[in-house]
Design a protein around this motif. Structure first.
Motif, mmCIF file in Angstrom:
data_model
loop_
_atom_site.group_PDB
_atom_site.id
_atom_site.type_symbol
_atom_site.label_atom_id
_atom_site.label_comp_id
_atom_site.label_asym_id
_atom_site.label_seq_id
_atom_site.Cartn_x
_atom_site.Cartn_y
_atom_site.Cartn_z
ATOM 1 N N ASP A 74 -5.069 -0.946 8.020
ATOM 2 C CA ASP A 74 -5.748 -2.225 8.200
ATOM 3 C C ASP A 74 -4.774 -3.302 8.675
ATOM 4 O O ASP A 74 -5.107 -4.137 9.519
ATOM 5 C CB ASP A 74 -6.392 -2.676 6.885
ATOM 6 C CG ASP A 74 -7.743 -2.021 6.645
ATOM 7 O OD1 ASP A 74 -8.205 -1.282 7.533
ATOM 8 O OD2 ASP A 74 -8.329 -2.249 5.574
ATOM 9 N N PHE A 89 0.797 -1.221 0.000
ATOM 10 C CA PHE A 89 0.000 0.000 0.000
ATOM 11 C C PHE A 89 0.834 1.278 0.000
ATOM 12 O O PHE A 89 0.603 2.177 -0.793
ATOM 13 C CB PHE A 89 -0.959 -0.006 1.193
ATOM 14 C CG PHE A 89 -1.848 -1.211 1.232
ATOM 15 C CD1 PHE A 89 -2.819 -1.404 0.265
ATOM 16 C CD2 PHE A 89 -1.690 -2.179 2.214
ATOM 17 C CE1 PHE A 89 -3.629 -2.527 0.279
ATOM 18 C CE2 PHE A 89 -2.491 -3.298 2.244
ATOM 19 C CZ PHE A 89 -3.465 -3.481 1.273
ATOM 20 N N PRO A 96 -15.779 -3.957 -0.481
ATOM 21 C CA PRO A 96 -14.479 -3.494 0.037
ATOM 22 C C PRO A 96 -14.472 -1.989 0.246
ATOM 23 O O PRO A 96 -14.992 -1.231 -0.565
ATOM 24 C CB PRO A 96 -13.494 -3.905 -1.072
ATOM 25 C CG PRO A 96 -14.188 -5.025 -1.796
ATOM 26 C CD PRO A 96 -15.653 -4.703 -1.731
ATOM 27 N N ASN A 97 -13.890 -1.577 1.342
ATOM 28 C CA ASN A 97 -13.802 -0.158 1.675
ATOM 29 C C ASN A 97 -12.410 0.115 2.218
ATOM 30 O O ASN A 97 -12.012 -0.482 3.219
ATOM 31 C CB ASN A 97 -14.865 0.199 2.724
ATOM 32 C CG ASN A 97 -14.944 1.704 2.963
ATOM 33 O OD1 ASN A 97 -13.937 2.395 2.968
ATOM 34 N ND2 ASN A 97 -16.161 2.187 3.163
ATOM 35 N N PRO A 98 -11.643 0.997 1.558
ATOM 36 C CA PRO A 98 -10.266 1.246 2.010
ATOM 37 C C PRO A 98 -10.166 1.781 3.426
ATOM 38 O O PRO A 98 -9.102 1.748 4.022
ATOM 39 C CB PRO A 98 -9.752 2.280 0.999
ATOM 40 C CG PRO A 98 -10.634 2.139 -0.194
ATOM 41 C CD PRO A 98 -11.977 1.746 0.343
ATOM 42 N N ARG A 137 -15.165 -8.148 6.393
ATOM 43 C CA ARG A 137 -15.354 -9.372 5.623
ATOM 44 C C ARG A 137 -16.612 -10.060 6.116
ATOM 45 O O ARG A 137 -17.029 -9.876 7.265
ATOM 46 C CB ARG A 137 -14.154 -10.311 5.772
ATOM 47 C CG ARG A 137 -14.009 -10.902 7.152
ATOM 48 C CD ARG A 137 -12.851 -11.866 7.255
ATOM 49 N NE ARG A 137 -13.038 -13.038 6.429
ATOM 50 C CZ ARG A 137 -12.131 -14.007 6.307
ATOM 51 N NH1 ARG A 137 -10.986 -13.909 6.946
ATOM 52 N NH2 ARG A 137 -12.354 -15.057 5.556
ATOM 53 N N HIS A 175 -7.086 -3.327 3.237
ATOM 54 C CA HIS A 175 -7.147 -2.402 2.112
ATOM 55 C C HIS A 175 -6.200 -1.228 2.297
ATOM 56 O O HIS A 175 -6.160 -0.334 1.454
ATOM 57 C CB HIS A 175 -8.576 -1.883 1.935
ATOM 58 C CG HIS A 175 -9.594 -2.964 1.714
ATOM 59 N ND1 HIS A 175 -9.615 -3.742 0.584
ATOM 60 C CD2 HIS A 175 -10.609 -3.409 2.497
ATOM 61 C CE1 HIS A 175 -10.614 -4.614 0.664
ATOM 62 N NE2 HIS A 175 -11.224 -4.436 1.817
ATOM 63 N N SER A 176 -5.452 -1.211 3.397
ATOM 64 C CA SER A 176 -4.545 -0.103 3.668
ATOM 65 C C SER A 176 -3.519 -0.548 4.693
ATOM 66 O O SER A 176 -3.661 -1.603 5.330
ATOM 67 C CB SER A 176 -5.314 1.110 4.210
ATOM 68 O OG SER A 176 -5.851 0.819 5.491
#
Length: 585
Positions: free
Chosen positions: A503, A406, A549-551, A556, A499-500
């Motif tokens: 995360d 990322f 999905p959301n950054p 999940r 996603h980052s």
């Protein structure tokens, strides 16, 4: 923007186009039969010249647009010892004009000492070609790069396939404060990060009071990876210097492109003659600058500003009251920060004051990523290879974090506390009894565990798990006994695909402690695990929206939730698992 990015920009702003401070011998004028001289140090810091005969040039010898000059050493001393690791970068001259850098050799040839020379014109391209937009330190890998260290096993490279090709003269890596036993144990990890060159022990940093080392052409230079109570540096030779700028090696070091590697002067104690590959035995001085480019035709550095390093603090104690604290500074690099930190942990476990035939190791750690909150973790290992297991796990986990797909991240500090117990401490399940077998809503379920350690000693443990008062008749629950790592695999609450970078940090804080005993009451349901919290029984529209999905969050789908959980820190490691289904009456 993180520190390592701004550092690269700082260096670039103060580095103009390369201009030779001495005459250059053009590649186009090189002819077979010419006599050349290469200059290097074989002991201390005294420069010595050696003769060679030019055999010719090899267009595209290093790749498209990159030629190689081939020479043959004529001094009996060099013919006898062949290629010398640490000599790469030694400047080669014709008629007093700089031709290039001694950089390649045939390592197996002993009665003929062939020398591959990287033309200096190609080395100047390292400085000339990289403008402001490209000086950005280590780059983050894309999401489609190589798999993580924890998911791959890289064997030691078999070079027999290309054994007839000239090889870059290896850059020897010297360690101080690290034993040969530790390095041998982690040899697969060194190969995994791409290090195939010789590794030596018992050397490292010069003692206090040493004079400043010269950093002129032909003198040794060190790329410092670690300094302090533990130290490590790779030694090569300076090819060219103009003011604060210098070029060296004549080939890549780590193959990392834009870098920020500490630069130091060095001293050669002697050349160790070896049938396979001779090498310079060296020690390095204080850090005096930065290597900022690491390319196929060499490295470029600047004397002056020093790069940031990661502070390592390692405290250790054993059951006999022995305590020690070690401090070191590590290069900021995803692979090497991780590997060097793991190396210090294994060395501490192997040290004379802490080594034992049977050990259990407890590691408590805290890392401080730049611009982020600190992250804490606990690990434990026992058995004949406890130190190696703990070190390899630390290496893999740190590397996966630092080499994330990322954004670049560096560590300001790593704090580690290692407790060493002189016995194996391991417990497993002997039996499990559950009362009542058909509970009612709101009941306490008593789980009786009988545990055995590796000696066969038995221990009883009682665990109470609460059935929710809102449970309905016919609902099913599962009682699961497992260690933290296995329970994480078997449950999906709080997990998810990151996603980052944030995360990834969150997933570290949510994971259970590996090797610790957990008893959990789990209910099947459909829902979402969102940033560590399970949201069951959601309406279909909400479930669909949160499943995307959301950054900004770690989410999940989940098929079960943990409604009650207890954990127990037993001596050492718990191994084993058990699962039983309960139906509400």
């Amino acid at each position: 923007m993180r520190r390592i990015w701004t550092w690269g920009i700082l260096i670039c702003l103060s580095l103009p186009k390369a201009q030779a401070a001495e005459d250059i011998f053009p590649l186009s004028e090189v002819k077979p039969g010419m006599t050349a001289t290469w200059r290097t140090v074989v002991r201390g810091n005294e420069l010595k010249d050696f003769q060679l005969e030019i055999l010719g040039t090899v267009p595209e010898g290093l790749g498209p647009g990159w030629s190689t000059i081939v020479g043959l050493a004529t001094d009996p001393e060099m013919i006898q010892i062949g290629g010398v690791a640490g000599m790469s970068g030694s400047p080669v001259y014709i008629d007093g004009k700089l031709l290039g850098a001694y950089s390649y050799t045939y390592t197996w040839s002993k009665d003929q000492a062939f020398v591959g020379i990287t033309p200096i014109e190609q080395m100047f391209k390292i400085v000339d070609a990289f403008d402001l937009g490209e000086q950005q330190g280590f780059q983050a890998l894309s999401p489609f790069s190589v798999p993580s260290v924890s998911q791959t096993t890289t064997p030691v490279q078999d070079t027999s396939f290309v054994d007839w090709s000239p090889q870059p003269v290896p850059t020897p890596l010297s360690f101080g404060g690290i034993s040969a036993q530790t390095l041998q144990t982690l040899q697969p990890e060194f190969a995994q990060v791409g290090w195939q060159a010789p590794v030596t022990t018992g050397m490292g940093a010069s003692s206090e009071g040493q004079p400043d080392y010269s950093l002129d052409a032909g003198q040794p230079m060190a790329a410092v990876l670690m300094t302090g109570d533990f130290n490590a540096a790779a030694t090569g030779t300076i090819t060219w210097r103009d003011g604060e700028r210098l070029l060296g090696f004549g080939h890549s070091f780590l193959g990392a492109g834009n870098v920020a590697v500490p630069l130091a002067g060095a001293e050669v104690l002697t050349i160790v003659s070896n049938q396979r590959l001779s090498f310079k035995l060296s020690k390095f001085g204080d850090i005096v600058g930065t290597i900022f480019q690491d390319r196929a035709s060499g490295i470029a550095g600047r004397i002056g500003p020093k790069p940031p390093m990661t502070e390592l603090n390692l405290r250790t104690r054993n059951a006999h009251g022995w305590r020690e604290t070690y401090e070191a500074q590590l290069i900021q690099h995803p692979q090497w920060t991780s590997l060097l930190a793991a190396t210090t942990v294994l060395e501490t476990a192997n040290s004379a004051m802490s080594a034992g035939e049977r050990q259990t190791l407890y590691l408590h750690g805290q890392i401080y990523p730049e611009g982020m909150n600190s992250i804490s973790f606990e690990r434990v290992a026992t058995g004949p290879s406890a130190g190696a297991m703990l070190a390899r796990r630390l290496f893999a986990e740190l590397y996966d974090f630092l080499d994330n797909p990322f954004e670049p991240v560096t560590l300001d500090r790593i704090d580690l506390s290692l407790e060493i117990v002189d016995s194996w401490q391991l417990s497993g399940l002997r039996s499990v009894n559950i009362y009542p077998e058909a509970p009612q809503p709101g009941d306490q379920v008593q789980v009786e565990l009988k545990l055995l350690n590796y000696r066969g000693d038995e221990r009883k443990l009682l665990v109470n798990l609460q059935i929710p008062p809102t449970a309905d008749e016919g609902d099913t629950f599962a009682v699961v006994i497992a260690d933290g790592e296995q329970l994480d695999r078997e449950t999906s609450d709080g997990g998810g695909v990151p996603h980052s970078l944030e995360d990834i940090a969150l997933s570290w804080s949510l994971e259970r402690v590996p090797g610790r005993l957990y008893a959990a009451l789990i209910k099947p349901t459909e829902g979402i695990g969102l940033e560590g919290a399970a949201l069951p029984n959601l309406p279909p529209s909400v479930l669909q929206q949160l499943s995307e999905p959301n950054p900004s969050r770690l989410n999940r789908p989940v098929s079960q939730i943990v409604v009650d959980e207890k954990n127990f820190s037993l001596p050492g490691i718990f191994q084993g698992s058990y699962s039983a289904q309960l139906t509400i009456r």
